[in-house]
Design a protein around this motif. Sequence first.
Motif, PDB file in Angstrom:
ATOM      1  N   THR A  93       0.826  -1.210   0.000  1.00  0.00           N
ATOM      2  CA  THR A  93       0.000   0.000   0.000  1.00  0.00           C
ATOM      3  C   THR A  93       0.863   1.265   0.000  1.00  0.00           C
ATOM      4  OG1 THR A  93      -0.158  -0.074   2.420  1.00  0.00           O
ATOM      5  CG2 THR A  93      -1.938  -1.114   1.161  1.00  0.00           C
ATOM      6  N   ASP A  94       2.128   1.108  -0.329  1.00  0.00           N
ATOM      7  CA  ASP A  94       3.031   2.250  -0.387  1.00  0.00           C
ATOM      8  C   ASP A  94       2.501   3.278  -1.379  1.00  0.00           C
ATOM      9  OD1 ASP A  94       5.178   4.008  -0.747  1.00  0.00           O
ATOM     10  OD2 ASP A  94       6.631   2.413  -0.355  1.00  0.00           O
ATOM     11  N   GLU A  95       2.359   4.518  -0.913  1.00  0.00           N
ATOM     12  CA  GLU A  95       1.848   5.567  -1.789  1.00  0.00           C
ATOM     13  C   GLU A  95       2.745   5.753  -3.005  1.00  0.00           C
ATOM     14  OE1 GLU A  95       0.583  10.145  -1.077  1.00  0.00           O
ATOM     15  OE2 GLU A  95       0.162   8.755   0.554  1.00  0.00           O
ATOM     16  N   TYR A  96       4.034   5.498  -2.825  1.00  0.00           N
ATOM     17  CA  TYR A  96       4.964   5.623  -3.943  1.00  0.00           C
ATOM     18  C   TYR A  96       4.625   4.646  -5.066  1.00  0.00           C
ATOM     19  CZ  TYR A  96       8.455   8.811  -1.916  1.00  0.00           C
ATOM     20  OH  TYR A  96       9.113   9.903  -1.424  1.00  0.00           O
ATOM     21  N   VAL A  97       4.105   3.466  -4.696  1.00  0.00           N
ATOM     22  CA  VAL A  97       3.739   2.471  -5.711  1.00  0.00           C
ATOM     23  C   VAL A  97       2.670   3.044  -6.631  1.00  0.00           C
ATOM     24  CG1 VAL A  97       2.646   0.241  -6.104  1.00  0.00           C
ATOM     25  CG2 VAL A  97       4.379   0.474  -4.323  1.00  0.00           C
ATOM     26  N   LEU A  98       1.663   3.663  -6.038  1.00  0.00           N
ATOM     27  CA  LEU A  98       0.589   4.241  -6.844  1.00  0.00           C
ATOM     28  C   LEU A  98       1.108   5.336  -7.763  1.00  0.00           C
ATOM     29  CD1 LEU A  98      -2.087   4.358  -4.047  1.00  0.00           C
ATOM     30  CD2 LEU A  98      -2.160   2.928  -6.079  1.00  0.00           C
ATOM     31  N   ARG A  99       1.995   6.158  -7.233  1.00  0.00           N
ATOM     32  CA  ARG A  99       2.566   7.221  -8.068  1.00  0.00           C
ATOM     33  C   ARG A  99       3.407   6.642  -9.198  1.00  0.00           C
ATOM     34  NH1 ARG A  99       5.523  11.405  -4.293  1.00  0.00           N
ATOM     35  NH2 ARG A  99       5.970  12.327  -6.339  1.00  0.00           N
ATOM     36  N   ALA A 100       4.135   5.567  -8.910  1.00  0.00           N
ATOM     37  CA  ALA A 100       4.950   4.932  -9.951  1.00  0.00           C
ATOM     38  C   ALA A 100       4.069   4.326 -11.037  1.00  0.00           C
ATOM     39  CB  ALA A 100       5.850   3.860  -9.340  1.00  0.00           C
ATOM     40  N   LEU A 101       2.947   3.718 -10.639  1.00  0.00           N
ATOM     41  CA  LEU A 101       2.025   3.142 -11.615  1.00  0.00           C
ATOM     42  C   LEU A 101       1.409   4.238 -12.482  1.00  0.00           C
ATOM     43  CD1 LEU A 101       0.289   0.458  -9.385  1.00  0.00           C
ATOM     44  CD2 LEU A 101       1.967   0.047 -11.199  1.00  0.00           C
ATOM     45  N   ARG A 102       1.073   5.368 -11.871  1.00  0.00           N
ATOM     46  CA  ARG A 102       0.546   6.485 -12.646  1.00  0.00           C
ATOM     47  C   ARG A 102       1.597   7.008 -13.623  1.00  0.00           C
ATOM     48  NH1 ARG A 102      -4.323   8.280 -10.863  1.00  0.00           N
ATOM     49  NH2 ARG A 102      -4.937   7.839  -8.716  1.00  0.00           N
ATOM     50  N   ALA A 103       2.859   6.923 -13.233  1.00  0.00           N
ATOM     51  CA  ALA A 103       3.940   7.411 -14.089  1.00  0.00           C
ATOM     52  C   ALA A 103       4.253   6.455 -15.235  1.00  0.00           C
ATOM     53  CB  ALA A 103       5.202   7.640 -13.257  1.00  0.00           C
ATOM     54  N   GLY A 104       3.722   5.231 -15.166  1.00  0.00           N
ATOM     55  CA  GLY A 104       3.924   4.307 -16.270  1.00  0.00           C
ATOM     56  C   GLY A 104       4.622   3.012 -15.941  1.00  0.00           C
ATOM     57  N   ALA A 105       4.914   2.763 -14.655  1.00  0.00           N
ATOM     58  CA  ALA A 105       5.464   1.462 -14.286  1.00  0.00           C
ATOM     59  C   ALA A 105       4.449   0.378 -14.643  1.00  0.00           C
ATOM     60  CB  ALA A 105       5.782   1.416 -12.792  1.00  0.00           C
ATOM     61  N   SER A 106       4.942  -0.771 -15.052  1.00  0.00           N
ATOM     62  CA  SER A 106       4.059  -1.841 -15.508  1.00  0.00           C
ATOM     63  C   SER A 106       3.490  -2.678 -14.375  1.00  0.00           C
ATOM     64  CB  SER A 106       4.816  -2.759 -16.475  1.00  0.00           C
ATOM     65  OG  SER A 106       5.224  -2.041 -17.608  1.00  0.00           O
ATOM     66  N   GLY A 107       4.013  -2.496 -13.178  1.00  0.00           N
ATOM     67  CA  GLY A 107       3.522  -3.269 -12.056  1.00  0.00           C
ATOM     68  C   GLY A 107       4.474  -3.139 -10.885  1.00  0.00           C
ATOM     69  N   PHE A 108       4.206  -3.899  -9.836  1.00  0.00           N
ATOM     70  CA  PHE A 108       5.106  -3.877  -8.696  1.00  0.00           C
ATOM     71  C   PHE A 108       5.232  -5.270  -8.109  1.00  0.00           C
ATOM     72  CE2 PHE A 108       1.132  -3.519  -6.359  1.00  0.00           C
ATOM     73  CZ  PHE A 108       1.378  -4.215  -5.186  1.00  0.00           C
ATOM     74  N   LEU A 109       6.334  -5.471  -7.406  1.00  0.00           N
ATOM     75  CA  LEU A 109       6.582  -6.720  -6.701  1.00  0.00           C
ATOM     76  C   LEU A 109       6.980  -6.411  -5.271  1.00  0.00           C
ATOM     77  CD1 LEU A 109       8.792  -8.651  -9.306  1.00  0.00           C
ATOM     78  CD2 LEU A 109       6.443  -9.216  -8.668  1.00  0.00           C
ATOM     79  N   LEU A 110       6.419  -7.164  -4.326  1.00  0.00           N
ATOM     80  CA  LEU A 110       6.911  -7.082  -2.965  1.00  0.00           C
ATOM     81  C   LEU A 110       8.264  -7.792  -2.909  1.00  0.00           C
ATOM     82  CD1 LEU A 110       3.666  -7.906  -0.961  1.00  0.00           C
ATOM     83  CD2 LEU A 110       4.617  -5.665  -1.495  1.00  0.00           C
ATOM     84  N   LYS A 111       9.135  -7.323  -2.053  1.00  0.00           N
ATOM     85  CA  LYS A 111      10.486  -7.895  -2.012  1.00  0.00           C
ATOM     86  C   LYS A 111      10.506  -9.333  -1.507  1.00  0.00           C
ATOM     87  CE  LYS A 111      13.181  -3.677  -1.959  1.00  0.00           C
ATOM     88  NZ  LYS A 111      14.289  -2.921  -1.343  1.00  0.00           N
ATOM     89  N   ASP A 112       9.414  -9.782  -0.865  1.00  0.00           N
ATOM     90  CA  ASP A 112       9.349 -11.173  -0.418  1.00  0.00           C
ATOM     91  C   ASP A 112       8.534 -12.049  -1.366  1.00  0.00           C
ATOM     92  OD1 ASP A 112       6.839 -10.191   0.098  1.00  0.00           O
ATOM     93  OD2 ASP A 112       6.784 -10.766   2.216  1.00  0.00           O
ATOM     94  N   THR A 113       8.321 -11.542  -2.608  1.00  0.00           N
ATOM     95  CA  THR A 113       7.602 -12.331  -3.619  1.00  0.00           C
ATOM     96  C   THR A 113       8.366 -13.620  -3.919  1.00  0.00           C
ATOM     97  OG1 THR A 113       6.671 -10.352  -4.642  1.00  0.00           O
ATOM     98  CG2 THR A 113       6.750 -12.342  -5.996  1.00  0.00           C
ATOM     99  N   PRO A 114       7.686 -14.764  -4.005  1.00  0.00           N
ATOM    100  CA  PRO A 114       8.364 -16.021  -4.335  1.00  0.00           C
ATOM    101  C   PRO A 114       9.109 -15.922  -5.671  1.00  0.00           C
ATOM    102  CG  PRO A 114       6.156 -16.453  -3.532  1.00  0.00           C
ATOM    103  CD  PRO A 114       6.255 -14.965  -3.720  1.00  0.00           C
ATOM    104  N   PRO A 115      10.278 -16.576  -5.760  1.00  0.00           N
ATOM    105  CA  PRO A 115      11.088 -16.502  -6.975  1.00  0.00           C
ATOM    106  C   PRO A 115      10.336 -16.806  -8.265  1.00  0.00           C
ATOM    107  CG  PRO A 115      12.358 -17.518  -5.239  1.00  0.00           C
ATOM    108  CD  PRO A 115      10.968 -17.336  -4.689  1.00  0.00           C
TER     109      PRO A 115
END
Length: 223
Positions: A93-115
């Motif tokens: 729920t990081d506000e930065y994630v939403l801003r990055a998505l608005r800027a054109g990032a294709s998605g996000f991953l949590l750092k503990d996402t399974p390989p």
Amino acid sequence: MTGTVGEQVRVLIVDDDALVRAGLSMILAGASDVAVVGEASDGRDVPDAVAACRPDVVLMDIRMPGVDGLTATEDLRRRRDSPEVIVLTTFDTDEYVLRALRAGASGFLLKDTPPVEILQAVRRVAAGEATLSPTVTRQLIAHVSAAGAAAPHNEARRRVQALAEREREVAVALGQGKSNAEISADLHMSVATVKAHVSRLLTKLELNNRVQIALLVHDAGLA
């Protein structure tokens, strides 16, 4: 941008934590169709690293002590033929994630996402597909609403209302976090037709991905 060498997806890893970079490199090295072509520890190094390494996908840490990942993402996505960006974060729920998505990032991953899921996300992004599941999209939109950031905006509403009726229906469905299969069933059209509508929406609205469409629809108060 989806250029490849030897059918491999070229990945640049940007994170200020050397252990995180090493871990991601080990995960990606286990796949024959993915190659880590470079690393950077700060957002200020991203333009030079992209120019030198020509990645297809950048795994970008959001929070770095120098130039953060949000600023680096915004800069990259303003450029022609920029690589796709997946942002890395500790909190979904990081506000930065939403801003990055608005800027054109294709998605996000949590750092503990399974390989295996990290690899799948890299492959999907390189293929021009969505990296966020409908469930995650719905969670993000709910967070926008809870934060009070999605009050209807006249400009967003004008852009959506200017669409043809069928395009608008597809856009609203995306705003509801629905998958292509769900939209196909709800609107009684083939999945291929849904994909064609999504492609036209991206062109008409001058957006980079379906998550941006969803956020625009929510800004317009239509989802």
